[in-house]
Scaffold this active site. Structure first.
Site, PDB file in Angstrom:
ATOM      1  N   PHE A 158       0.811  -1.222   0.000  1.00  0.00           N
ATOM      2  CA  PHE A 158       0.000   0.000   0.000  1.00  0.00           C
ATOM      3  C   PHE A 158       0.841   1.267   0.000  1.00  0.00           C
ATOM      4  O   PHE A 158       0.363   2.330  -0.383  1.00  0.00           O
ATOM      5  CB  PHE A 158      -0.970   0.010   1.199  1.00  0.00           C
ATOM      6  CG  PHE A 158      -0.327   0.405   2.508  1.00  0.00           C
ATOM      7  CD1 PHE A 158      -0.100   1.748   2.802  1.00  0.00           C
ATOM      8  CD2 PHE A 158       0.053  -0.537   3.441  1.00  0.00           C
ATOM      9  CE1 PHE A 158       0.500   2.131   4.004  1.00  0.00           C
ATOM     10  CE2 PHE A 158       0.642  -0.168   4.641  1.00  0.00           C
ATOM     11  CZ  PHE A 158       0.871   1.166   4.918  1.00  0.00           C
ATOM     12  N   LYS A 182      -0.975  -6.693  -9.494  1.00  0.00           N
ATOM     13  CA  LYS A 182      -1.969  -6.753  -8.408  1.00  0.00           C
ATOM     14  C   LYS A 182      -1.461  -5.823  -7.320  1.00  0.00           C
ATOM     15  O   LYS A 182      -0.531  -6.159  -6.592  1.00  0.00           O
ATOM     16  CB  LYS A 182      -2.068  -8.191  -7.888  1.00  0.00           C
ATOM     17  CG  LYS A 182      -3.382  -8.596  -7.262  1.00  0.00           C
ATOM     18  CD  LYS A 182      -3.841  -7.842  -6.037  1.00  0.00           C
ATOM     19  CE  LYS A 182      -3.072  -8.073  -4.765  1.00  0.00           C
ATOM     20  NZ  LYS A 182      -3.516  -7.164  -3.667  1.00  0.00           N
ATOM     21  N   GLU A 185      -5.012  -3.542  -2.225  1.00  0.00           N
ATOM     22  CA  GLU A 185      -6.447  -3.234  -2.318  1.00  0.00           C
ATOM     23  C   GLU A 185      -6.803  -1.945  -1.581  1.00  0.00           C
ATOM     24  O   GLU A 185      -7.900  -1.420  -1.733  1.00  0.00           O
ATOM     25  CB  GLU A 185      -7.276  -4.408  -1.777  1.00  0.00           C
ATOM     26  CG  GLU A 185      -7.051  -4.769  -0.309  1.00  0.00           C
ATOM     27  CD  GLU A 185      -5.870  -5.720  -0.092  1.00  0.00           C
ATOM     28  OE1 GLU A 185      -4.844  -5.602  -0.791  1.00  0.00           O
ATOM     29  OE2 GLU A 185      -5.962  -6.574   0.819  1.00  0.00           O
ATOM     30  N   SER A 235       5.104  -7.058   3.297  1.00  0.00           N
ATOM     31  CA  SER A 235       5.620  -7.370   4.636  1.00  0.00           C
ATOM     32  C   SER A 235       6.353  -8.716   4.624  1.00  0.00           C
ATOM     33  O   SER A 235       6.109  -9.563   3.762  1.00  0.00           O
ATOM     34  CB  SER A 235       4.465  -7.402   5.626  1.00  0.00           C
ATOM     35  OG  SER A 235       3.539  -8.388   5.225  1.00  0.00           O
ATOM     36  N   CYS A 290       9.439   1.501   3.603  1.00  0.00           N
ATOM     37  CA  CYS A 290      10.321   0.376   3.952  1.00  0.00           C
ATOM     38  C   CYS A 290      11.746   0.861   4.180  1.00  0.00           C
ATOM     39  O   CYS A 290      12.569   0.132   4.694  1.00  0.00           O
ATOM     40  CB  CYS A 290      10.303  -0.672   2.858  1.00  0.00           C
ATOM     41  SG  CYS A 290      11.010  -0.042   1.349  1.00  0.00           S
ATOM     42  N   GLU A 392       8.655  -4.509  13.116  1.00  0.00           N
ATOM     43  CA  GLU A 392       8.411  -3.348  12.251  1.00  0.00           C
ATOM     44  C   GLU A 392       7.080  -2.710  12.660  1.00  0.00           C
ATOM     45  O   GLU A 392       6.044  -3.386  12.661  1.00  0.00           O
ATOM     46  CB  GLU A 392       8.344  -3.795  10.781  1.00  0.00           C
ATOM     47  CG  GLU A 392       8.132  -2.637   9.819  1.00  0.00           C
ATOM     48  CD  GLU A 392       8.010  -3.092   8.366  1.00  0.00           C
ATOM     49  OE1 GLU A 392       7.341  -4.107   8.109  1.00  0.00           O
ATOM     50  OE2 GLU A 392       8.573  -2.402   7.498  1.00  0.00           O
TER      51      GLU A 392
HETATM   52  P1  NAD Z   1       1.302  -6.632   2.913  1.00  0.00           P
HETATM   53  O1  NAD Z   1       2.332  -7.702   2.985  1.00  0.00           O
HETATM   54  O2  NAD Z   1       0.170  -6.670   3.862  1.00  0.00           O
HETATM   55  O3  NAD Z   1       0.634  -6.619   1.442  1.00  0.00           O
HETATM   56  C1  NAD Z   1       1.421  -6.608   0.281  1.00  0.00           C
HETATM   57  C2  NAD Z   1       0.619  -7.223  -0.853  1.00  0.00           C
HETATM   58  O4  NAD Z   1       0.313  -8.583  -0.525  1.00  0.00           O
HETATM   59  C3  NAD Z   1      -0.715  -6.535  -1.120  1.00  0.00           C
HETATM   60  O5  NAD Z   1      -0.936  -6.481  -2.505  1.00  0.00           O
HETATM   61  C4  NAD Z   1      -1.721  -7.424  -0.423  1.00  0.00           C
HETATM   62  O6  NAD Z   1      -2.983  -7.438  -1.051  1.00  0.00           O
HETATM   63  C5  NAD Z   1      -1.084  -8.791  -0.530  1.00  0.00           C
HETATM   64  N1  NAD Z   1      -1.394  -9.656   0.621  1.00  0.00           N
HETATM   65  C6  NAD Z   1      -1.715  -9.266   1.881  1.00  0.00           C
HETATM   66  N2  NAD Z   1      -1.909 -10.344   2.665  1.00  0.00           N
HETATM   67  C7  NAD Z   1      -1.698 -11.430   1.888  1.00  0.00           C
HETATM   68  C8  NAD Z   1      -1.746 -12.833   2.127  1.00  0.00           C
HETATM   69  N3  NAD Z   1      -2.035 -13.336   3.329  1.00  0.00           N
HETATM   70  N4  NAD Z   1      -1.466 -13.656   1.107  1.00  0.00           N
HETATM   71  C9  NAD Z   1      -1.161 -13.179  -0.110  1.00  0.00           C
HETATM   72  N5  NAD Z   1      -1.107 -11.856  -0.390  1.00  0.00           N
HETATM   73  C10 NAD Z   1      -1.369 -10.985   0.588  1.00  0.00           C
HETATM   74  O7  NAD Z   1       2.082  -5.245   2.979  1.00  0.00           O
HETATM   75  P2  NAD Z   1       1.458  -3.785   3.091  1.00  0.00           P
HETATM   76  O8  NAD Z   1       0.898  -3.606   4.451  1.00  0.00           O
HETATM   77  O9  NAD Z   1       0.607  -3.494   1.918  1.00  0.00           O
HETATM   78  O10 NAD Z   1       2.780  -2.901   2.920  1.00  0.00           O
HETATM   79  C11 NAD Z   1       3.649  -2.588   3.973  1.00  0.00           C
HETATM   80  C12 NAD Z   1       4.794  -3.561   4.064  1.00  0.00           C
HETATM   81  O11 NAD Z   1       5.518  -3.587   2.839  1.00  0.00           O
HETATM   82  C13 NAD Z   1       5.815  -3.183   5.120  1.00  0.00           C
HETATM   83  O12 NAD Z   1       6.216  -4.338   5.792  1.00  0.00           O
HETATM   84  C14 NAD Z   1       6.963  -2.597   4.319  1.00  0.00           C
HETATM   85  O13 NAD Z   1       8.222  -2.649   4.948  1.00  0.00           O
HETATM   86  C15 NAD Z   1       6.917  -3.439   3.106  1.00  0.00           C
HETATM   87  N6  NAD Z   1       7.587  -2.800   1.986  1.00  0.00           N
HETATM   88  C16 NAD Z   1       8.796  -3.289   1.616  1.00  0.00           C
HETATM   89  C17 NAD Z   1       9.492  -2.695   0.591  1.00  0.00           C
HETATM   90  C18 NAD Z   1      10.840  -3.215   0.179  1.00  0.00           C
HETATM   91  O14 NAD Z   1      11.313  -2.787  -0.848  1.00  0.00           O
HETATM   92  N7  NAD Z   1      11.469  -4.094   0.903  1.00  0.00           N
HETATM   93  C19 NAD Z   1       8.942  -1.594  -0.081  1.00  0.00           C
HETATM   94  C20 NAD Z   1       7.698  -1.125   0.315  1.00  0.00           C
HETATM   95  C21 NAD Z   1       7.027  -1.743   1.362  1.00  0.00           C
END
Ligand code: NAD
Length: 507
Positions: A158, A182, A185, A235, A290, A392
């Protein structure tokens, strides 16, 4: 009183498949909110298996023609996309602000950093030039070429609704692949604009598709036999499971995860510069980056005391708002649920015995009483055994972990399970060099608080911050989205005489 966003009717967001917008057909959907006002602004369709199948079919149908186009012809689409993104930058920034909550200047910066990857992708003919060796044996030459994988997918978080998708698809597309995106959401609108602009830029239908959705959609993508590779950013628990599930299904996977980024502040550092750096790196984008710095590690108590004295009033005075005023420094968190999670980490820090210097909990802004706000928060005397240090938080919460020496500070960074980015503030070249060479993290800043590599370098962390072998964009991106083929060539030159049953060698 902060400028409030204008109320608008709830819109309906579907998918983009085969070059056209599609309404959702799975019967499942999610709600999108304006973080500053707390109002629901859109309903986004969640793709089921049928829509994922349609997207893969469209991409597979488009692949042979797209892959056969010369790299410079594919790159021309990126040149046009570049100009379209630039002319729509303000529209992107407004969409990002309205669904993510970050301030407009930050949203504009995100668009620029994404645009740089599009610019990098414009150099596809150079990136895909391959290698040639003459006379690897008598009368024999060798060619190494990089060919596209086929249909690849990207799943994004997000916190960067436009930039993180742009880390992926420009490179994937110019390498000759077709792409299914994708996005989170919580922030679907920027991706829909990207799909429209790619069409306007002349991309053939089906080469780029967007399916919106949640876990079910992601699992349908990961398990789909028609998809060759998955780029994931999100994450750590989800990154790990996507890496395992995707590689078990025989796919190439790069899965970038979460972070806890440390900034070491040496006694010789310019403290004003360090405080400015920390304000932007810890509280910019409300800590939802991140590469945010969430642990400050001053070396020596005198450094720590001076740092806290300068930092605390700055954190208290943060200008927080809807993000539409140029003076706003920090916006709302993405959802009420996430704000509550961040707030509960502040409760936890107090229970664990950290010293709460600035408490951002319970912030209510006049005119934005239902917004998902929390103020900047600062903890001192955080210790490595505390959960607020280990986990985090992904919010505007900075933990100061006092360290007695450089060696101790370096060890602290290296012992943490995450290893995304890190920084050192110092004027001591020797300390900076020792830090850069010895630290276990993928991206390092020397007096640079958020060392996000440029598009022509590659982005990625170490340890639990990345699963897979490739970092993202730059040369690593080209390697990830292509497969290597090496051909050894001999023409009929009269040198081959009779069968040989020994291993071919040169003599
Ligand atoms: P998230 O892991 O909740 O979601 C990421 C994506 O995975 C979304 O598209 C979501 O719909 C999908 N998703 C969520 N739960 C899922 C599941 N159980 N199974 C399959 N897909 C699923 O992450 P977020 O809250 O959207 O974003 C924040 C996180 O992203 C933080 O941990 C941040 O550090 C990380 N991030 C990392 C980087 C990097 O380059 N390392 C960059 C940006 C963000």
């Amino acid at each position: 009183m902060s400028t409030a966003p204008a109320a608008s009717a709830v819109k309906s967001i579907g998918h983009h498949i085969g070059g056209s917008p599609r309404e959702g057909s799975s019967g499942r959907s999610g709600k999108v909110y304006c973080p500053a006002s707390g109002e629901m602004t859109a309903e986004v369709a969640f793709a089921g298996q049928a829509e994922v199948d349609q997207a893969v079919d469209a991409a597979q149908a488009a692949f042979p023609d797209w892959a056969a186009r010369p790299p410079h012809v594919r790159a021309r689409v990126m040149f046009r996309l570049r100009d379209l993104i630039e002319s729509n930058a303000e529209k992107f920034a407004e969409l990002i602000n309205s669904e993510h909550g970050k301030v407009l200047s930050d949203a504009r910066g995100e668009v620029t950093r994404g645009l740089e990857v599009v610019e990098f992708a414009c150099s596809a003919p150079v990136l895909l030039k391959g290698e040639f060796s003459e006379n690897v044996g008598r009368g024999i030459d060798s060619i190494a070429q990089r060919q596209p994988l086929g249909v690849v997918a990207g799943i994004t978080p997000f916190n960067f609704p436009a930039m993180v998708p742009m880390w992926m698809f420009p490179v994937a597309l110019v390498c000759g692949n077709c792409f299914i995106l994708k996005v989170s959401e919580k922030v679907p609108s920027a991706a829909m604009l990207i799909a429209e602009l790619l069409k306007e830029a002349g991309l053939p239908d089906g080469v780029f598709n967007v399916v919106n959705g949640d876990r079910e959609t992601v699992e349908a993508l990961i398990d789909h036999p028609g998809i060759r590779a998955i780029s994931f950013v999100g994450s750590t628990p989800i990154a790990r499971s996507i890496y395992q599930r995707g590689t078990n299904a025989g796919k190439r996977v790069q899965a970038l995860g979460g972070a806890k980024n440390h900034m070491v502040i040496m006694p010789d550092a310019d403290l004003d510069q360090a405080v400015d750096a920390l304000m932007g790196a810890a509280y910019g984008s409300a800590g939802e980056r991140c590469m945010a710095i969430s642990a400050a590690v001053p070396v020596g108590d005198a450094t720590a005391d001076a740092l806290i004295e300068k930092l605390a009033p700055r954190v208290r005075d943060l200008q927080i708002g809807a993000g539409l005023d140029a003076a706003d420094e920090m916006g709302a968190l993405v959802t009420g649920e996430h704000r509550d999670k961040v707030s509960s980490y502040v409760d936890l820090g107090v229970e664990e015995g950290a010293e709460l210097v600035v408490d951002g909990r319970g912030l209510k802004l006049q005119g934005l009483e239902n917004g998902f706000f929390i103020g900047g928060t600062l903890f001192d005397r955080v210790t490595p055994d505390m959960r607020i240090y280990k986990e985090e938080i992904f919010g505007p919460v900075l933990s100061v972990v006092r360290s007695p020496s450089f060696d101790h500070a370096l060890q602290l960074v290296n012992d943490h399970e995450f290893g995304n980015g890190t920084a050192i503030m110092t004027n001591d070249g020797g300390a900076a060099r020792a830090f850069m060479n010895g630290v276990k993290a993928g991206m390092v800043g020397v007096n640079v608080p958020i060392p996000v590599p440029m598009a022509f370098h590659s982005f990625g962390g170490w340890k639990e911050s990345l699963f897979g072998d490739h970092h993202i964009h730059g040369a690593e991106g080209v390697r990830f989205y292509t497969q290597l083929k090496t051909s050894t060539i001999r023409w009929n030159d009269g040198l081959t005489k009779g069968a040989s049953y020994a291993m071919p060698t040169n003599s």
